[in-house]
Design a protein around this motif. Structure first.
Motif: not given
Length: 178
Positions: A158-178
């Motif tokens: 769950q800790d590792v998945l949270l790190l990955i989910d945090t990355l994906l959330a940043q992308l989904e929020a449009g904070m970075f280009g695809d």
């Protein structure tokens, strides 16, 4: 189905191989050899890369690549970062100066961090409470970076998945280009 590449980096012993193995659907591919670096008690160390993957509920695949931690292999860092959508920097709070360790990765990946999300995972914080997560945030601010900093136990899925989910959330929020 879409595939996403995420890079795991950090010092030798920070837990890159373990983190990838914790969430990989199959046994990860590792390029570990006997450690001859007397500054670290670790028996084996990565000299090429680690690789693992898992599938999200929607069918998309996450491919995880881990860098070697020793700076003598830094020529591989940029190669492995190519085409990554995000990066996880793992910090080992039991090391003599984990903030200096973080600086190495912030500087080595400065151009990549301008265009991709990154999450900092700090391990061994319970046993070594200094520096604190706030100290990591302050260090990031000195490098003009605002990145999520999370306490992590890379042995916990769950800790590792949270790190990955945090990355994906940043992308989904449009904070970075695809």
């Amino acid at each position: 189905m879409r595939e996403y590449k995420i890079l795991f980096t950090g010092t030798m012993g920070a837990g890159k191989t373990t983190a990838i193995g914790t969430v990989s659907e199959e046994a990860p591919i590792v390029t570990d050899v006997f450690n001859n670096d007397s500054s670290h008690s670790k028996t084996f160390t990565t000299v090429g890369l680690d690789f693992g993957q898992f599938t999200l509920d929607n069918g998309d695949r996450i491919r995880m690549f881990g860098t070697p931690g020793q700076s003598r292999f830094d020529f591989l860092w940029k190669i492995l970062a190519k085409n990554a959508i995000g990066m996880v920097i793992l910090a080992d709070n039991s090391r003599p100066d984990p903030l200096a360790d973080l600086r190495i990765y912030l500087e080595a990946f400065a151009e990549d961090l301008d265009i991709m999300p990154c999450t900092i995972g700090v391990g061994r914080l319970a046993e070594h409470p200094t520096p604190s997560l706030d100290d990591y945030i302050d260090e990031l601010a000195r490098h003009d970076r605002m990145l999520p900093v999370l306490e992590v136990d890379v042995r916990e899925r769950q800790d590792v998945l949270l790190l990955i989910d945090t990355l994906l959330a940043q992308l989904e929020a449009g904070m970075f280009g695809d």
